[in-house]
Design a protein around this motif. Structure first.
Motif, PDB file in Angstrom:
ATOM      1  N   PHE A   1      -3.857  -2.586 -15.060  1.00  0.00           N
ATOM      2  CA  PHE A   1      -3.537  -3.545 -14.010  1.00  0.00           C
ATOM      3  C   PHE A   1      -3.194  -4.891 -14.646  1.00  0.00           C
ATOM      4  O   PHE A   1      -3.661  -5.220 -15.733  1.00  0.00           O
ATOM      5  N   LYS A   2      -2.389  -5.673 -13.943  1.00  0.00           N
ATOM      6  CA  LYS A   2      -1.960  -6.971 -14.470  1.00  0.00           C
ATOM      7  C   LYS A   2      -3.088  -7.986 -14.510  1.00  0.00           C
ATOM      8  O   LYS A   2      -3.171  -8.784 -15.422  1.00  0.00           O
ATOM      9  N   ASN A   3      -3.943  -7.964 -13.482  1.00  0.00           N
ATOM     10  CA  ASN A   3      -5.055  -8.920 -13.436  1.00  0.00           C
ATOM     11  C   ASN A   3      -6.216  -8.321 -12.646  1.00  0.00           C
ATOM     12  O   ASN A   3      -6.114  -7.227 -12.103  1.00  0.00           O
TER      13      ASN A   3
ATOM     14  N   THR B   1      -7.480  -9.339  -9.806  1.00  0.00           N
ATOM     15  CA  THR B   1      -7.199  -9.265  -8.369  1.00  0.00           C
ATOM     16  C   THR B   1      -6.501  -7.955  -8.019  1.00  0.00           C
ATOM     17  O   THR B   1      -6.832  -7.318  -7.018  1.00  0.00           O
ATOM     18  N   GLU B   2      -5.542  -7.542  -8.842  1.00  0.00           N
ATOM     19  CA  GLU B   2      -4.835  -6.296  -8.599  1.00  0.00           C
ATOM     20  C   GLU B   2      -5.788  -5.100  -8.718  1.00  0.00           C
ATOM     21  O   GLU B   2      -5.714  -4.165  -7.931  1.00  0.00           O
ATOM     22  N   LEU B   3      -6.687  -5.145  -9.681  1.00  0.00           N
ATOM     23  CA  LEU B   3      -7.685  -4.100  -9.838  1.00  0.00           C
ATOM     24  C   LEU B   3      -8.605  -4.026  -8.617  1.00  0.00           C
ATOM     25  O   LEU B   3      -8.846  -2.951  -8.065  1.00  0.00           O
ATOM     26  N   SER B   4      -9.119  -5.180  -8.161  1.00  0.00           N
ATOM     27  CA  SER B   4     -10.015  -5.178  -7.002  1.00  0.00           C
ATOM     28  C   SER B   4      -9.288  -4.755  -5.731  1.00  0.00           C
ATOM     29  O   SER B   4      -9.855  -4.079  -4.879  1.00  0.00           O
ATOM     30  N   ASN B   5      -7.994  -5.142  -5.592  1.00  0.00           N
ATOM     31  CA  ASN B   5      -7.218  -4.712  -4.428  1.00  0.00           C
ATOM     32  C   ASN B   5      -7.035  -3.194  -4.421  1.00  0.00           C
ATOM     33  O   ASN B   5      -7.066  -2.557  -3.367  1.00  0.00           O
ATOM     34  N   CYS B   6      -6.866  -2.608  -5.593  1.00  0.00           N
ATOM     35  CA  CYS B   6      -6.702  -1.160  -5.686  1.00  0.00           C
ATOM     36  C   CYS B   6      -8.028  -0.452  -5.388  1.00  0.00           C
ATOM     37  O   CYS B   6      -8.046   0.570  -4.707  1.00  0.00           O
TER      38      CYS B   6
ATOM     39  N   LYS C   1      -9.173  -1.007  -1.162  1.00  0.00           N
ATOM     40  CA  LYS C   1      -8.012  -1.054  -0.283  1.00  0.00           C
ATOM     41  C   LYS C   1      -8.398  -1.223   1.182  1.00  0.00           C
ATOM     42  O   LYS C   1      -7.760  -1.954   1.921  1.00  0.00           O
TER      43      LYS C   1
ATOM     44  N   LYS D   1     -13.596 -11.219  -1.710  1.00  0.00           N
ATOM     45  CA  LYS D   1     -13.552 -12.307  -2.688  1.00  0.00           C
ATOM     46  C   LYS D   1     -14.923 -12.756  -3.174  1.00  0.00           C
ATOM     47  O   LYS D   1     -15.036 -13.257  -4.290  1.00  0.00           O
TER      48      LYS D   1
END
Length: 171
Positions: free
Chosen positions: A4-6, A8-13, A16, A25
């Motif tokens: 993942f790029k960062n 936030t992207e990991l936590s969003n995945c 979901k 958050k």
């Protein structure tokens, strides 16, 4: 990071279906940080969570017992009868809440200190297990005593539990 790029992207995945900003958050990162800290600090995080849950259950059963006695006092006063001193000592008082928090914090801190001391000295390694067993036993006895005073558990069970825990700790 893990493809993942960062973060936030990991936590969003990972989360979901979680739509609430407060949970996504603040609460999830808080619990992840606490869990990582407990993993670093203690032998078994599951054991520490179990001990903390026992402390909370003990506190809640203590509140139930105090509420039970407060209602008994109120009922006796409505009937114009004198309330026994034992009832007055067991009624609900707000000063007991800090005592619960301090007891839980001190026991967890003592276990953490014993864990770190066990790294440097063999003397402290068995002390962690001994103190953990004492804390769990104390909470189990307190929970059953509270439930016994309210009338949920019989006094025979409390005495058998005390005897069993005393036998285990004496070995």
């Amino acid at each position: 990071m893990y493809g993942f790029k960062n973060l936030t992207e990991l936590s969003n995945c990972l989360f979901k279906s979680v739509d609430t900003v407060l949970i996504a958050k603040y609460l999830i990162p808080f619990f992840l940080i606490v869990d990582s800290f407990f993993t670093w600090l203690f032998v078994s995080t599951g054991g520490i969570y179990f001990l903390m849950i026992l402390f909370v259950i003990d506190f809640l059963t203590g509140i139930a017992k105090a509420t039970y006695y407060s209602l008994k006092i109120k009922k006796l006063k409505q009937q114009g009868l004198e309330t026994p001193i034992e009832f007055e000592d067991r009624k609900l008082v707000s000063k007991k809440f800090p005592r619960f928090l301090i007891t839980m914090l001190c026991s967890v801190m003592l276990l953490a200190l014993l864990q770190f001391a066990g790294v440097y000295s063999l003397v402290f390694i068995p002390l962690y297990s001994i103190f953990y067993a004492v804390f769990v036993g104390q909470n189990l006895i307190s929970i059953t005593e509270n439930l016994s005073e309210v009338g949920v558990v019989s006094a025979k069970i409390v005495s058998k539990l005390k005897q069993k825990i005393t036998d285990i700790l004496d070995k």
